[in-house]
Enzyme design. Structure first.
Site, PDB file in Angstrom:
ATOM      1  N   LYS A 175       0.805  -1.219   0.000  1.00  0.00           N
ATOM      2  CA  LYS A 175       0.000   0.000   0.000  1.00  0.00           C
ATOM      3  C   LYS A 175       0.842   1.275   0.000  1.00  0.00           C
ATOM      4  O   LYS A 175       0.432   2.297  -0.534  1.00  0.00           O
ATOM      5  CB  LYS A 175      -0.954   0.010   1.192  1.00  0.00           C
ATOM      6  CG  LYS A 175      -2.145  -0.922   0.995  1.00  0.00           C
ATOM      7  CD  LYS A 175      -3.254  -0.617   1.987  1.00  0.00           C
ATOM      8  CE  LYS A 175      -4.502  -1.410   1.680  1.00  0.00           C
ATOM      9  NZ  LYS A 175      -4.374  -2.845   2.025  1.00  0.00           N
ATOM     10  N   GLU A 219     -10.027   7.310   3.840  1.00  0.00           N
ATOM     11  CA  GLU A 219     -10.877   6.420   4.615  1.00  0.00           C
ATOM     12  C   GLU A 219     -10.165   5.085   4.696  1.00  0.00           C
ATOM     13  O   GLU A 219      -9.325   4.764   3.865  1.00  0.00           O
ATOM     14  CB  GLU A 219     -12.254   6.237   3.972  1.00  0.00           C
ATOM     15  CG  GLU A 219     -12.289   5.179   2.880  1.00  0.00           C
ATOM     16  CD  GLU A 219     -12.154   5.783   1.492  1.00  0.00           C
ATOM     17  OE1 GLU A 219     -12.676   6.877   1.281  1.00  0.00           O
ATOM     18  OE2 GLU A 219     -11.528   5.147   0.638  1.00  0.00           O
ATOM     19  N   SER A 251       1.517  -9.838  -1.105  1.00  0.00           N
ATOM     20  CA  SER A 251       1.191  -8.418  -0.908  1.00  0.00           C
ATOM     21  C   SER A 251       1.556  -7.872   0.470  1.00  0.00           C
ATOM     22  O   SER A 251       1.812  -6.681   0.609  1.00  0.00           O
ATOM     23  CB  SER A 251      -0.302  -8.192  -1.172  1.00  0.00           C
ATOM     24  OG  SER A 251      -1.083  -9.052  -0.358  1.00  0.00           O
TER      25      SER A 251
HETATM   26  C1  LIG Z   1      -5.125  -3.864   1.579  1.00  0.00           C
HETATM   27  C2  LIG Z   1      -4.445  -5.132   1.278  1.00  0.00           C
HETATM   28  C3  LIG Z   1      -4.853  -5.955   0.205  1.00  0.00           C
HETATM   29  C4  LIG Z   1      -6.056  -5.668  -0.632  1.00  0.00           C
HETATM   30  O1  LIG Z   1      -6.006  -4.476  -1.364  1.00  0.00           O
HETATM   31  P1  LIG Z   1      -5.780  -4.460  -2.928  1.00  0.00           P
HETATM   32  O2  LIG Z   1      -6.085  -3.054  -3.307  1.00  0.00           O
HETATM   33  O3  LIG Z   1      -6.727  -5.442  -3.538  1.00  0.00           O
HETATM   34  O4  LIG Z   1      -4.384  -4.837  -3.177  1.00  0.00           O
HETATM   35  C5  LIG Z   1      -4.127  -7.102  -0.051  1.00  0.00           C
HETATM   36  N1  LIG Z   1      -3.059  -7.456   0.707  1.00  0.00           N
HETATM   37  C6  LIG Z   1      -2.648  -6.689   1.740  1.00  0.00           C
HETATM   38  C7  LIG Z   1      -1.471  -7.137   2.530  1.00  0.00           C
HETATM   39  C8  LIG Z   1      -3.321  -5.518   2.062  1.00  0.00           C
HETATM   40  O5  LIG Z   1      -2.906  -4.777   3.108  1.00  0.00           O
END
Ligand SMILES: *Cc1c(COP(=O)(O)O)cnc(C)c1O
Length: 395
Positions: free
Chosen positions: A89, A111, A377
């Protein structure tokens, strides 16, 4: 570029900017300037320097040997979990905070649902010495106390949204109301490839550093720039959009998106938007969303707070409609065991969101020489309590 947004902000029939009249000036200002500003040499210099020294990029592309052996194929993990603040993020919040500064904005609003985007926003506001206000549903504030504490320590003000279901969509409404009331000095920092045009395109662009790096790293390790397949989880879709970006027009690469099936696709408790959703407007864009017959949003559910979103970004709705991406889903249970499997095989505790992407490995027929990249992610520290409780890990 076949999957690029058009001049009006649409990907096929999805996207656009469905916003209150009072926001037209702000959105137009952004729309007119974002590409130009992002392309400026001084912007790129500052952005790249922060990605390198502050975020810690490039994130490694790690060959997961034991995981590969288990599935009898070649699996690489793109290590977004190693970024500062623990997920992808921050790539986006850094990009947008630099844009906000160049637009002369002094007050940042956002938000957040689970609090991850709130933390990533509060982080860059501390870095840039900008005032930060994060709207968050009253119920989410209670559920996500550690992230609320982080935001406060970082100097942000966390304002509770007390209307409706007191969750993410109510926080979104409050943020939009704030922006309408403070159009001059305020920048609205959106956390995924959602919202009115140009946000989805802009966020995808900032996250595209992920696929840019995968190209270089693949060349380095495999002597070619592309894998056969990329797997990513989808909440709004920003980590997936970033991991796909430079491969969107490259049909040699299969794009696999993984949604949260919660307690099961037919349980009434899930966040599998592409299966259960239909066309509608949410957060200022036309896309797929979970709604009832009257167009009321159905509250999503997933064990993973980051995937608990009732829509998906318009780019993904378009990729799914055209068949460019395929969608799989993983239940809470499947994600939990995939998270444990990665931990025991590779010594990496993944975020529950990322564990959904890993759970898809069980649903794919691999060839031994195929190369798959899983976009990891985020890291699992934030989910430790849930893992321990749900997996009954006692010793
Ligand atoms: C917020 C988040 C997501 C989901 O958000 P996307 O916009 O779909 O990427 C996925 N993995 C992690 C670790 C997150 O913090």
């Amino acid at each position: 570029m076949k999957y690029e947004v058009n001049r009006l902000g649409f990907y096929g029939k999805y996207g656009g900017a469905f916003i209150p009249e009072l926001l037209h000036f702000n959105i137009e200002e952004l729309e007119e300037k974002y590409k130009e500003i992002i392309a400026e040499k001084s912007f790129q210099k500052e952005f790249q320097a922060l990605l390198k020294d502050y975020v810690g990029r490039p994130s490694p592309l790690y060959y997961a040997k034991r995981l590969s052996e288990k599935y009898n194929t070649k699996i690489y993990l793109k290590r977004e979990d190693l970024n500062h603040t623990g997920a992808h993020k921050v790539n986006n919040t850094i990009g947008q905070i630099l844009l906000a500064k160049r637009l002369g904005k002094t007050r940042i609003i956002a938000e957040t649902g689970a609090g991850q985007h709130g933390v990533a926003t509060a982080t860059v506001c501390a870095l840039m010495n900008l005032k930060c206000i994060v709207y968050m549903g009253e119920i989410d504030i209670k559920r996500q106390a550690p992230n609320v504490a982080r935001m406060k320590m970082l100097g942000a003000e966390v304002r509770p949204a007390k209307s409706g279901s007191k969750t993410l969509k109510d926080a979104t409404n409050e943020a939009i109301r704030d922006w309408i009331n403070n159009p001059e000095d305020t920048y609205y920092l959106i956390g995924s490839v959602v919202g009115p045009h140009p946000y989805p395109d802009m966020v995808a662009l900032f996250q595209s550093v992920i696929s840019k790096e995968i190209m270089d790293q693949m060349m380095d390790k495999e002597g070619r720039t592309y894998p056969d397949r990329i797997i990513a989880c989808i909440g709004g879709g920003s980590n997936a959009a970033g991991a796909y970006y430079h491969y969107l027009d490259d049909n040699r690469v299969e794009l696999v998106s993984v949604e949260a099936a919660g307690l099961g696709l037919k349980s009434g408790e899930s966040a599998a938007t592409s299966v259960l959703g239909s066309d509608g407007v949410i957060h200022g864009s036309m896309t797929l969303l979970m709604q009832d017959k009257d167009g009321q949003i159905i509250e999503p559910y997933s064990i993973s707070a980051g995937l608990d979103y009732p829509g998906i970004g318009p780019l993904h709705a378009h990729l799914i409609e055209t068949g460019r991406s395929i969608v799989l889903s993983a239940t809470d249970k499947e994600a939990l065991s995939a998270g444990l499997l990665l931990t025991r095989l590779e010594g990496i505790i993944p975020a529950l969101e990322s564990a959904h992407a890993l759970a898809a490995l069980d649903k794919i027929d691999f060839k031994p020489n195929e190369i798959t990249v899983v976009n990891l992610s985020g890291r699992g520290d934030k989910d430790l309590e849930t893992y321990i409780r749900e997996l009954k890990i006692t010793e």
